[in-house]
Design a protein around this motif. Structure first.
Motif, PDB file in Angstrom:
ATOM      1  N   ALA A  80       0.849  -1.195   0.000  1.00 41.22           N
ATOM      2  CA  ALA A  80       0.000   0.000   0.000  1.00 41.22           C
ATOM      3  C   ALA A  80       0.882   1.242   0.000  1.00 41.22           C
ATOM      4  O   ALA A  80       2.023   1.219   0.484  1.00 41.22           O
ATOM      5  CB  ALA A  80      -0.916   0.012   1.231  1.00 41.22           C
ATOM      6  N   ARG A  94      -4.040   6.180  -2.942  1.00 39.64           N
ATOM      7  CA  ARG A  94      -4.506   4.915  -3.483  1.00 39.64           C
ATOM      8  C   ARG A  94      -3.702   4.568  -4.728  1.00 39.64           C
ATOM      9  O   ARG A  94      -3.460   5.418  -5.582  1.00 39.64           O
ATOM     10  CB  ARG A  94      -5.988   5.033  -3.837  1.00 39.64           C
ATOM     11  CG  ARG A  94      -6.625   3.755  -4.335  1.00 39.64           C
ATOM     12  CD  ARG A  94      -8.106   3.984  -4.564  1.00 39.64           C
ATOM     13  NE  ARG A  94      -8.798   2.766  -4.934  1.00 39.64           N
ATOM     14  CZ  ARG A  94     -10.116   2.678  -5.155  1.00 39.64           C
ATOM     15  NH1 ARG A  94     -10.865   3.761  -5.033  1.00 39.64           N
ATOM     16  NH2 ARG A  94     -10.673   1.537  -5.466  1.00 39.64           N
ATOM     17  N   PRO A  99      -6.992  -2.411  -5.718  1.00 41.60           N
ATOM     18  CA  PRO A  99      -6.172  -1.279  -5.268  1.00 41.60           C
ATOM     19  C   PRO A  99      -5.979  -1.316  -3.759  1.00 41.60           C
ATOM     20  O   PRO A  99      -6.817  -1.796  -2.999  1.00 41.60           O
ATOM     21  CB  PRO A  99      -6.990  -0.068  -5.708  1.00 41.60           C
ATOM     22  CG  PRO A  99      -8.399  -0.549  -5.747  1.00 41.60           C
ATOM     23  CD  PRO A  99      -8.333  -1.978  -6.181  1.00 41.60           C
ATOM     24  N   GLU A 119      -4.708   1.201  -0.351  1.00 39.36           N
ATOM     25  CA  GLU A 119      -4.681   2.617   0.021  1.00 39.36           C
ATOM     26  C   GLU A 119      -4.264   2.770   1.470  1.00 39.36           C
ATOM     27  O   GLU A 119      -4.340   1.832   2.266  1.00 39.36           O
ATOM     28  CB  GLU A 119      -6.039   3.276  -0.212  1.00 39.36           C
ATOM     29  CG  GLU A 119      -7.179   2.694   0.600  1.00 39.36           C
ATOM     30  CD  GLU A 119      -8.518   3.329   0.267  1.00 39.36           C
ATOM     31  OE1 GLU A 119      -9.367   3.381   1.189  1.00 39.36           O
ATOM     32  OE2 GLU A 119      -8.725   3.772  -0.882  1.00 39.36           O
TER      33      GLU A 119
END
Length: 886
Positions: free
Chosen positions: A455, A542, A548, A550
């Motif tokens: 992340a 993000r 994805p 974040e």
């Protein structure tokens, strides 16, 4: 004659008179007024006294008819809850007026002030709009704000903040209520922005407007406006050998469609234009785009899948189709080698995915078999005399199984630590090979494919920034930065503001903007510290991986104060009432003033501008108006003061003004003054032929006080009938004198016919009393009437003898009832006595001298006493209570 009809008509006329007199009396009162505010008068049509039947919200001055507010504040929304927006809030009141105690009505109109803030039932409004909506399209918004005020104070205006020019709001006025519409101002694209977040602001139209906010979330729904596209790594080239096993995955094509759901469905297929040879050798998965080897290339007995000794190249054209879209195409070229690829006598068969003799493996995979390695030679004896090993410290291992070696990873690989390995495999112990000649070796390339396993990470978790209020729109605040250890699109970071969790944060998020690519944070509108001094935002970083990842950081924005608010008085006009016997330095009333700024900018000093008009000053420590000296209502009954409030702001202070009216209330500090008769020696001759009921004289007195304190009554305290003067007196005996006195008018009239026994001098001892509370004041006068047959002038040289007069029902004075000025005099007297003690010695000397002169002055004192006995002074020992005579 019909008496019932006549009485009814009279009642109707009386009622009509009351309506004509008082029906037109309308007193307008702004709601939420403080106690003691003058709002009007009902004393213009009838004489006093005045009295309200109900005094919950209003009270009336009984003498003047002026109407003032009480401690119970009038709330228009409570008194008239069902009143329409355009109507008046009328509260009828009943009053008893005049000496005849007539019951009348008058109307009190409660005027609206802007004391209610607009209110949204829902602080969040959600709406879905298709991305292909036409510019100018309107959508009905059911969530309108409400305001309980009326008129301009309840009329609302709407606007959007943070809409970015995509939307606006309009209001259409209808008969029953206003209708709110959302209007699309720019074309929408879901693929660029799928959610628009903005603030809907409702503001009333008052001169001091109030506002409310709600967060408007507009979700842009998808339409099929995008077609499939192949990724940038197309076309592809792949090399395989004839020993590649059947059903091996040769390559994989990927196409993307930016739409969602069914609109993003992609179907892969081979072009009809490819050769039959390509169709026989390879197959394509229509959902995944995976190209696999259909047959066994080593089977030379099959004509359809044999490969020539020189090798061959097969071209595959792959199509990607979507709903209502023309297909996209890409090309995959597969090179077929005629024999297994061998080097240095080590034969390799790849098991894992590979491209161009390079093994491709995703990171974080558990220990995985990559390839099968075989030693050269056809006999087991040769293989038994040789072995394979891996040089160096690498996360790979070889394991011998059935005379063949399996190349595997010994632990999960991490792309961020190393993206490519060169595994060196060495064959040892071969026939005819010596250490000097060197061992045969084979280098196998392993490429680690990145996955989105990291992340983004901010450089700091909490950012602090200060900015002065009234900043220009678009002012730069700071730039945040986050790093992602992944590569390619997995490491591409975009920024956005996190969704707030409460209403205040919703409003804050609507006025701040962040660049999604650079992380630059700006403020879109001028900030106001008085509305909110600290803003807390959550910034989200993000990446573009699938799925994805974040992370977030907190930004605290402190708004610094500027001197942009002038002091504000609680009311532009203060009204106070004080008694005229108020002691020095006493409190008159609280002068409320406030300043919304902070620090020195919010410190306020108030002073009286026209201090010369009265003895009043401002006590800024307590915010109190104080009286510094004595006031006398009989000299001045009100004071008009101008107040100036100044803050300590820099570079230039701000000011505001207010008006103060101080009414001096009367106390009973003036005795009645007798104008007629002019003295106790005045005398009037009355003829014996005077008719009964005739007014023979009048007593006229005035009182400088006001109200009840100035209402005068007259009483005969004693009478001296003729023939007894000066030996005796008959007090209060009506039979001794034919004269009577009007208690209110002061008229002395003949109560009975004069007879012979009434001839002579009649002395009436009159007490003139005011109506003061709690203790009335009074004065006395002798009225001397001579009853005679002729009207010869009457002369009186000596007043009647002094009367032992003591008013009835007069409470003795106590220290608590003494005037304030008397108490102060006592204090001064005590101080003087204390100082006289120090002079005691000198006083003793004076006493000795005084005793020597005593005998000489004894004769003089005796003469002075005789003179005093010949005079008739009237000494009032205690105050007289009206209504009783001695």
């Amino acid at each position: 004659m019909n008496w019932a009809v006549l009485i009814q008509n009279v009642l109707v006329m009386v009622h009509l008179r009351q309506i004509l007199c008082y029906g037109s009396v309308r007193i307008s009162v702004p709601e939420e007024q403080e106690a003691g505010v003058w709002v009007g008068s009902i004393g213009s049509t009838s004489p006093p006294p005045y009295q309200l039947l109900t005094q919950v919200y209003l009270r009336v001055d009984q003498g003047t008819g002026d109407v003032y507010t009480t401690d119970h504040r009038m709330d228009r929304e409570v008194l008239c809850p069902d009143q329409p927006q355009a109507g008046e809030c009328i509260v009828p009141h009943d009053a008893i007026v005049g000496p005849e105690a007539e019951l009348v009505k008058f109307m009190v109109v409660v005027e609206d002030i802007n004391d209610h803030t607009p209110h949204f039932d829902n602080t969040e409004i959600h709406l879905s709009v298709s991305e292909d909506v036409a510019v100018g399209t309107s959508f009905l918004l059911d969530d309108r704000a409400e305001d309980r005020d009326i008129g301009r104070n309840g009329q609302l205006q709407y606007h959007l903040e943070g809409a970015g020019g995509f939307f606006s709001v309009t209001v259409e006025e209808e008969e029953e209520a206003a209708i709110l519409f959302l209007v699309v101002r720019q074309g929408l694209d879901r693929e660029k922005q799928d959610l628009h977040e903005m603030t809907l602001v409702a503001t009333d139209c008052s001169f001091t407007p109030l506002s409310a906010t709600a967060t408007l979330f507009i979700k842009v729904t998808d339409v099929n406006d995008n077609c499939p596209k192949f990724t940038l790594d197309s076309p592809q080239k792949v090399v395989i050998t004839v020993d590649t096993p059947r059903d091996t995955a040769v390559a994989r094509v990927r196409a993307t469609d930016l739409d969602l759901g069914p609109n993003a469905a992609i179907t892969y297929s081979l072009s009809p234009k490819i050769s039959e040879r390509a169709r026989e050798l390879f197959s394509l998965d229509s959902h995944t785009g995976l190209i696999s080897l259909r047959g066994d290339l080593r089977d030379r007995h099959s004509d359809s899948v044999s490969v020539s000794d020189r090798g061959e190249e097969v071209v595959l054209k792959v199509l990607a189709s979507g709903p209502h879209c023309p297909p996209a195409d890409t090309q995959v070229t597969v090179s077929l080698l005629p024999a297994p690829y061998q080097e240095n006598g080590i034969k390799i068969r790849f098991i894992a995915e590979h491209q161009n003799q390079t093994i491709v493996l995703q990171e974080n995979q558990p220990p995985t078999v990559l390839a099968l390695l075989e030693l050269p030679g056809n006999t087991s004896s040769v293989r038994g005399s040789s072995s394979l090993s891996i040089e160096g410290e690498v996360p790979f291992s070889l394991s011998l199984q059935n005379g063949k070696y399996l190349l595997s990873t010994s632990k999960p690989l991490d792309y961020e630590m190393k993206s490519e390995y060169h595994v060196s495999v060495v064959m040892r112990g071969g026939v005819g090979e010596t250490a000097a000649q060197g061992f045969p070796r084979r280098v196998i390339r392993v490429r680690v494919v990145d996955v989105n396993d990291n992340a983004p990470q901010f450089l700091q978790s909490h950012y602090l920034i200060d900015i002065e209020e009234n900043n220009p729109a678009g002012a730069f605040l700071l730039k945040v930065r986050a790093q992602d250890a992944d590569s390619s699109q997995n490491g591409q970071v975009t920024y956005k503001l996190g969704r707030p969790s409460h209403t205040a944060a919703v409003a804050a998020a609507a006025i701040f903007r962040i660049d999604q690519n650079t992380g630059q944070l700006t403020v879109s509108v001028p900030l106001d510290r008085e509305q909110q001094d600290v803003h807390r935002l959550t910034v989200v970083a993000r990446d573009n991986g699938v799925p994805p990842l974040e992370s977030s950081a907190t930004v605290t924005i402190t708004v610094l104060d500027q001197n942009d608010n002038a002091p504000v008085f609680l009311t532009p006009h203060f009204i106070f009432f004080i008694p005229e016997n108020i002691p020095p330095l006493a409190q008159v009333g609280k002068v409320g003033v406030s300043d919304l700024d902070a620090g020195l900018n919010g410190e306020v000093e108030v002073r009286v501008v026209n201090s010369s008009v009265g003895p009043f000053v401002i006590d800024n420590a307590q915010g109190m108006l104080r009286c510094m000296a004595d006031v006398d209502r009989e000299k001045q009954d009100r004071y008009e003061l101008d107040l100036l409030a100044t803050d300590n702001g820099r570079p230039s202070p701000l000011t505001s003004v207010a008006r103060v009216t101080v009414f001096i209330e009367d106390v009973n500090d003036n005795q009645p003054q007798v104008i007629l008769p002019s003295s106790n020696l005045s005398c009037l001759t009355i003829s014996t032929g005077t008719t009964t009921g005739t007014m023979v004289t009048k007593i006229y007195a005035i009182d400088k006080d006001s109200g009840l304190n100035s209402e005068i009554t007259y009483t005969i305290a004693a009478r001296e009938p003729p023939g007894t003067y000066p030996s005796s007196h008959q007090h209060g005996d009506s039979s001794s004198s034919p004269f009577q006195l009007g208690a209110r008018s002061g008229n002395v009239t003949l109560a009975q016919r004069l007879m012979g026994k009434d001839l002579g001098m009649h002395h009436l001892f009159i007490v003139v009393t005011d109506g003061g509370k709690p203790v009335p004041l009074h004065t006395t006068i002798w009225v001397n009437l001579l009853v005679n047959d002729t009207l010869e002038p009457c002369h009186l040289d000596i007043m009647p003898r002094s009367l032992p007069y003591r008013p009835a029902q007069t409470p003795p004075e106590t220290p608590s009832e003494m005037p304030v000025c008397d108490r102060h005099a006592q204090l001064i007297l005590l101080l003087g006595l204390g100082m006289m003690v120090a002079s005691l010695c000198l006083f003793l000397v004076t006493v000795v001298l005084y005793m020597k002169q005593r005998k000489r002055s004894r004769g003089e004192r005796q003469q002075r006493r005789q003179v005093k006995e010949n005079q008739i002074p009237l000494r009032i020992q205690e105050r007289y209570s009206s209504g009783e005579a001695l």
